[in-house]
Design a protein around this motif. Structure first.
Motif, mmCIF file in Angstrom:
data_model
loop_
_atom_site.group_PDB
_atom_site.id
_atom_site.type_symbol
_atom_site.label_atom_id
_atom_site.label_comp_id
_atom_site.label_asym_id
_atom_site.label_seq_id
_atom_site.Cartn_x
_atom_site.Cartn_y
_atom_site.Cartn_z
ATOM 1 N N ASP A 260 5.205 -9.093 17.717
ATOM 2 C CA ASP A 260 5.443 -10.209 17.489
ATOM 3 C C ASP A 260 4.641 -11.170 16.552
ATOM 4 N N VAL A 261 3.597 -10.822 16.527
ATOM 5 C CA VAL A 261 2.355 -11.669 15.653
ATOM 6 C C VAL A 261 1.545 -10.406 14.940
ATOM 7 N N LEU A 262 1.438 -10.602 13.654
ATOM 8 C CA LEU A 262 0.734 -9.623 13.002
ATOM 9 C C LEU A 262 -0.461 -10.591 12.164
ATOM 10 N N LYS A 263 -1.655 -10.471 12.483
ATOM 11 C CA LYS A 263 -2.675 -11.239 11.740
ATOM 12 C C LYS A 263 -3.480 -10.389 11.045
ATOM 13 N N ALA A 264 -3.990 -10.648 9.811
ATOM 14 C CA ALA A 264 -4.624 -9.893 8.763
ATOM 15 C C ALA A 264 -5.698 -10.903 8.255
ATOM 16 N N ASP A 265 -6.970 -10.260 8.393
ATOM 17 C CA ASP A 265 -7.930 -10.999 7.674
ATOM 18 C C ASP A 265 -8.670 -9.800 7.089
ATOM 19 N N MET A 266 -8.220 -9.490 5.864
ATOM 20 C CA MET A 266 -8.906 -8.153 5.122
ATOM 21 C C MET A 266 -9.727 -8.367 4.132
ATOM 22 N N GLU A 267 -10.210 -9.774 3.821
ATOM 23 C CA GLU A 267 -11.555 -9.785 2.693
ATOM 24 C C GLU A 267 -10.916 -9.369 1.443
ATOM 25 N N SER A 268 -9.885 -9.957 0.940
ATOM 26 C CA SER A 268 -9.586 -9.734 -0.509
ATOM 27 C C SER A 268 -8.483 -8.552 -0.556
ATOM 28 N N ALA A 269 -8.312 -7.842 0.587
ATOM 29 C CA ALA A 269 -7.338 -6.678 0.192
ATOM 30 C C ALA A 269 -5.940 -7.200 0.726
ATOM 31 N N GLU A 270 -5.569 -8.395 1.236
ATOM 32 C CA GLU A 270 -4.477 -9.040 1.649
ATOM 33 C C GLU A 270 -3.365 -8.889 0.709
ATOM 34 N N TRP A 271 -3.648 -8.856 -0.605
ATOM 35 C CA TRP A 271 -2.530 -9.003 -1.398
ATOM 36 C C TRP A 271 -1.943 -7.798 -1.434
ATOM 37 N N LYS A 272 -2.573 -6.581 -1.779
ATOM 38 C CA LYS A 272 -2.153 -5.116 -1.577
ATOM 39 C C LYS A 272 -1.504 -4.756 -0.312
ATOM 40 N N ILE A 273 -2.195 -5.375 0.933
ATOM 41 C CA ILE A 273 -1.634 -5.194 2.096
ATOM 42 C C ILE A 273 -0.184 -5.855 2.206
ATOM 43 N N LEU A 274 -0.044 -7.159 1.503
ATOM 44 C CA LEU A 274 1.357 -7.796 1.807
ATOM 45 C C LEU A 274 2.520 -7.094 0.798
ATOM 46 N N GLU A 275 1.839 -6.592 -0.331
ATOM 47 C CA GLU A 275 2.818 -5.748 -1.104
ATOM 48 C C GLU A 275 3.214 -4.500 -0.466
ATOM 49 N N ASN A 276 2.331 -4.293 0.392
ATOM 50 C CA ASN A 276 2.787 -2.840 0.996
ATOM 51 C C ASN A 276 3.836 -3.194 2.144
ATOM 52 N N LEU A 277 3.703 -4.131 2.797
ATOM 53 C CA LEU A 277 4.885 -4.568 3.888
ATOM 54 C C LEU A 277 5.908 -4.790 2.991
ATOM 55 N N VAL A 278 5.969 -5.413 1.962
ATOM 56 C CA VAL A 278 7.387 -5.668 1.258
ATOM 57 C C VAL A 278 8.014 -4.466 0.718
ATOM 58 N N LEU A 279 7.223 -3.562 0.439
ATOM 59 C CA LEU A 279 7.622 -2.223 -0.444
ATOM 60 C C LEU A 279 8.228 -1.606 0.633
ATOM 61 N N GLU A 280 7.501 -1.431 1.604
ATOM 62 C CA GLU A 280 7.908 -0.333 2.834
ATOM 63 C C GLU A 280 9.234 -0.930 3.444
ATOM 64 N N GLY A 281 9.522 -2.177 3.411
ATOM 65 C CA GLY A 281 10.499 -2.817 4.173
ATOM 66 C C GLY A 281 10.411 -2.691 5.440
ATOM 67 N N VAL A 282 9.240 -3.056 5.878
ATOM 68 C CA VAL A 282 8.845 -3.161 7.470
ATOM 69 C C VAL A 282 8.787 -4.536 8.004
ATOM 70 N N LEU A 283 8.980 -5.365 7.007
ATOM 71 C CA LEU A 283 9.019 -7.087 7.397
ATOM 72 C C LEU A 283 9.711 -7.418 8.660
ATOM 73 N N ASP A 284 11.004 -6.748 8.435
ATOM 74 C CA ASP A 284 11.970 -7.011 9.724
ATOM 75 C C ASP A 284 11.321 -6.703 11.008
ATOM 76 N N SER A 285 10.270 -6.137 11.158
ATOM 77 C CA SER A 285 9.881 -5.604 12.352
ATOM 78 C C SER A 285 8.610 -6.671 12.798
ATOM 79 N N VAL A 286 8.420 -7.550 12.178
ATOM 80 C CA VAL A 286 7.461 -8.528 12.108
ATOM 81 C C VAL A 286 7.765 -9.861 12.611
#
Length: 363
Positions: A260-286
């Protein structure tokens, strides 16, 4: 004496006559009676006629059944053909317009970059578009969690939308709420504790923990982090990280279908994390995505000149919008240095906390 001789003579004649009569009857039956059966192996004309009639009748019945089968088969084919024609008539293919593109389920290897903000390709134009985008909420949220955070001095940086028009409040009421929180040595878990008390199942992931799994109060702590490495399979094959996994893998390992809620505080790794979420196609699970952005430098594994970096950042956020995520809360930390890619650009803060809600999320 004379009478006795006359009686015997009469009886003798009668016996001779009866004998002759029997002989005649026997001869007549042997030779002249038409109903007499013929000897074995020599059929009579009547038996031959009856046998031929029986065979003719059987052949006629078999032929009639064969004709009926052929008629039934032809009628079936005709009926199927008519049904297919009717289906074709009911669902005609579009003549002018291509079909809508289905939602991507297979992994992608790169995101689609947005057009440049201006023909000059300058950092100022790209920064102006990007900063305007991240500081303009797209939807309103009537109820936010974060009161405790505000009291503790963080000014409500981390908030979740509890507006009834979205799903989180209903999931909390039905005791099906689930929260994932990713961080690196994070001490502030005010939002996680608040959602845990509300009835959510909370999982905190931190690779700096000493134990693989630990239950603390109403939360689970795991020595694990979300993978932010380059999604190209060539890089994945060369490196093995025991405590980092893709979000899809973590969901599968924990037996969860959505969060239901995905929180990420990854100290400058957030851009690649976000890219992975987009490319994996898992955003519809969040259901909701809470992300802290660091703008003082490009971020881990993000390359290119400054205008290209900002264009890449902006393109990632537009990918979120295409996945039905809408920005509902923005917080800028004014206590942080005002650095934007090592420069002072438009007096922007170096740290922003953004919250998005998936408007089409229906768990």
């Amino acid at each position: 004496m004379g009478r006795e001789r006359l009686t015997w003579g009469l009886l003798l004649r009668v016996g001779v006559l009866l004998t002759g009569l029997c002989v005649c009857v026997h001869v007549y039956l042997e030779t002249g009676w038409r109903g007499t059966p013929a000897p074995l192996g020599r059929p009579t004309q009547d038996s031959q006629n009856w046998s031929q009639q029986s065979r003719t009748k059987a052949e006629a019945e078999e032929q009639e059944r064969s004709i009926k089968r052929r008629i039934s088969y032809v009628r079936t084919l005709k009926k199927d053909s008519q049904t297919k024609k009717e289906e074709d008539k009911e669902e005609p293919s579009p003549a002018c317009c291509p079909p809508l593109r289905s939602h991507r389920k297979t992994p992608r290897w790169h995101i689609d970059l947005e057009p440049w903000a201006a023909v000059s390709h300058s950092l100022e134009d790209e920064a102006k578009r990007f900063l305007s985008y991240i500081t303009t909420p797209q939807v309103s949220c009537a109820s936010l969690t974060g009161d405790e955070a505000a009291q503790e001095g963080t000014k409500g940086a981390w908030v979740a939308c509890l507006d009834p028009k979205f799903s989180l409040s209903h999931r909390i009421q039905s005791k099906h709420c689930r929260v994932y929180s990713f961080g690196l040595g994070v001490d502030d878990r005010t939002l996680e504790r608040s959602l845990s008390r509300a009835g959510c199942e909370v999982h905190c992931f931190d690779p700096s923990l000493k134990q693989p799994h630990l239950q603390q109060a109403d939360m689970w702590l795991h020595r694990l982090s979300i993978d932010w490495r380059d999604p190209n399979p060539a890089f994945v094959a060369q490196r093995q990280y025991a405590i980092t996994k893709k979000l899809a893998t973590i969901l599968n390992d924990f037996g969860h279908r959505q969060v239901d809620v995905l929180k990420a505080d990854m100290e400058s790794a957030e851009w690649k994390i976000l890219e992975n979420l987009v490319l994996e196609g898992v955003l519809d699970s969040v259901g909701q995505l809470l992300l802290e952005l660091h703008l003082h430098w490009a971020g881990f594994e993000v390359g290119g000149d400054d205008p290209s970096v900002v264009r890449y950042w902006f393109s990632l956020l537009k990918e979120l919008e295409r996945a039905n995520f809408r920005l509902f809360h923005v917080h800028s930390d004014r206590a942080k240095p005002h650095l934007f890619l090592h420069k002072n650009v438009l007096n922007a803060s170096s740290v922003y906390t953004l919250s998005w809600v998936n408007t089409e999320w229906k768990p």
